[in-house]
Design a protein around this motif. Structure first.
Motif, PDB file in Angstrom:
ATOM      1  N   HIS A  87      -2.490  11.573  -3.173  1.00 42.05           N
ATOM      2  CA  HIS A  87      -1.408  10.730  -3.694  1.00 42.05           C
ATOM      3  C   HIS A  87      -0.533  11.555  -4.640  1.00 42.05           C
ATOM      4  O   HIS A  87      -0.780  12.737  -4.847  1.00 42.05           O
ATOM      5  N   GLN A  88       0.478  10.918  -5.223  1.00 42.48           N
ATOM      6  CA  GLN A  88       1.494  11.654  -5.973  1.00 42.48           C
ATOM      7  C   GLN A  88       0.953  12.180  -7.311  1.00 42.48           C
ATOM      8  O   GLN A  88       0.304  11.455  -8.060  1.00 42.48           O
ATOM      9  N   GLU A 121       5.964   6.012  -1.722  1.00 38.80           N
ATOM     10  CA  GLU A 121       4.731   6.653  -1.256  1.00 38.80           C
ATOM     11  C   GLU A 121       3.828   5.679  -0.507  1.00 38.80           C
ATOM     12  O   GLU A 121       2.694   5.993  -0.210  1.00 38.80           O
ATOM     13  N   PRO A 142       0.847   8.064   4.871  1.00 40.73           N
ATOM     14  CA  PRO A 142      -0.446   7.872   4.204  1.00 40.73           C
ATOM     15  C   PRO A 142      -1.155   6.584   4.622  1.00 40.73           C
ATOM     16  O   PRO A 142      -2.390   6.546   4.657  1.00 40.73           O
ATOM     17  N   GLU A 199      -0.185  12.507   3.065  1.00 37.37           N
ATOM     18  CA  GLU A 199       1.006  12.224   2.254  1.00 37.37           C
ATOM     19  C   GLU A 199       1.907  13.465   2.168  1.00 37.37           C
ATOM     20  O   GLU A 199       1.485  14.597   2.446  1.00 37.37           O
TER      21      GLU A 199
END
Ligand SMILES: [Zn+2]
Length: 343
Positions: free
Chosen positions: A235-236, A315, A320, A326
């Motif tokens: 993830h970010q 996102e 994802p 991602e």
């Protein structure tokens, strides 16, 4: 440990007729094989479309949510545990309060309010002490559940902060879920770690830290807990806090809990400094104690879209959600360097 990445070039002719090229790096997680694609050119698009949080909206939400906040009044009006589970009704650890979730996702589903007296919407104001109280409560809930029923060993502890991160109540809180059915994501990690040990005779997590320590993604220590940016983030802006030699929340010691709390506080304060207040945290913990030689309890923290009206949930797209991988607009080494400066 080999950290594998493959680079591709995308070429195109831009609207003005000029040829252009972008470089995309595909990195594979050494344990799971999850792929993280990094394209720095996407950073421009992100700045244009995603922007930063609206501070006035954040203040407005803090003010409006305070008056009717069910967690500010939890001691008086909150739920109570079944006396067989907790005769005291609610559990208190410092300023933290644990009570059953009003709507359960599993047999033991608790809300842990990190600091009942502190209704704040800025991550830096939550504080490491409150996070540590919350983690103490979470570890106790995990232990009480297995004492109540030996089949209740599978657990997931985490935090959603602000609506873009999936939170319905903005007052900072953990959720502690304990059930008899394994969590598939945790199982994938523990099984891959056990397979690594069987294949190589070594501990994946110890090897990872040995490879990363002192490198561009390593941030620093918080007590025994090592903090680093993930090589291939799921993830970010994903940071991991790894507790070496301890596999489960059911057995983590006080120094480990404090190191997790301190690191989480520093990571979410970094996000705030970047104009992002929403985040998720998860503690990925083995259901079985005593596995510290092949699996390490660790926290994963990621940032979510900035709070503003009609924010872009950029996102949460098909990559994802269904493809499992991602795309990132900034290299992990870059945000690791920013956190290292503040460590
Ligand atoms: Zn509140």
């Amino acid at each position: 440990m080999e950290l594998v990445s493959v680079t591709e070039q995308a070429t195109l002719v831009d609207p003005a007729g000029r040829p252009g090229a972008q470089t995309i790096e595909h990195r594979s997680d050494p344990l799971t094989g999850v792929v993280a694609s990094v394209n720095l050119a996407l950073g421009e698009k992100a700045r244009a479309f995603v922007g930063t949080a609206d501070p006035a909206l954040l203040d407005d939400l803090a003010e409006k949510s305070r008056a009717s906040c069910p967690f500010c009044s939890a001691a008086e009006k909150g739920t109570r545990y079944d006396p067989a589970f907790a005769p005291e009704g609610q559990l208190r650890f410092g300023g933290a309060l644990a009570m059953p979730n009003l709507f359960s996702k599993c047999r033991f589903d608790s809300v842990v309010i990190l600091d009942v007296a502190n209704h704040v919407l800025r991550p830096s104001a939550i504080g490491a002490a409150a996070l540590a109280d919350g983690l103490r409560a979470a570890a106790e809930l995990v232990r009480r559940a297995r004492a109540a029923d030996p089949a209740m060993v599978h657990h997931l502890v985490g935090m959603n902060f602000l609506p873009p991160a999936g939170s319905s109540v903005p007052h900072a809180h953990f959720q502690v879920h304990v059930r008899g059915v394994p969590y598939s994501g945790v199982t994938r990690l523990t099984e891959a770690s056990a397979a690594w040990r069987a294949r190589t005779g070594r501990d994946f997590w110890g090897e990872l830290l040995a490879a990363e320590r002192g490198g561009p993604r390593f941030v620093g220590q918080a007590g025994p807990v090592a903090w680093l940016a993930a090589f291939a983030p799921v993830h970010q802006r994903e940071f991991w806090g790894v507790v070496p030699g301890t596999g489960s929340l059911a057995e983590v010691d006080e120094a480990g809990l404090q190191g997790l709390a301190e690191g989480i506080s520093r990571v979410i304060s970094l996000y705030e400094s970047m104009g992002v207040h929403a985040f998720n945290v998860a503690l990925l913990s083995s259901p079985v104690a005593g596995r510290g030689g092949e699996y390490s309890l660790h926290a994963r923290v990621c940032s979510r879209p900035p709070l503003k009206a009609l924010y872009v949930n950029y996102e949460t797209w098909f990559g994802p959600m269904y493809g499992g991988d991602e795309v990132h607009t900034e290299a992990p080494e870059a945000y690791a360097a920013r956190l290292r400066e503040r460590w």
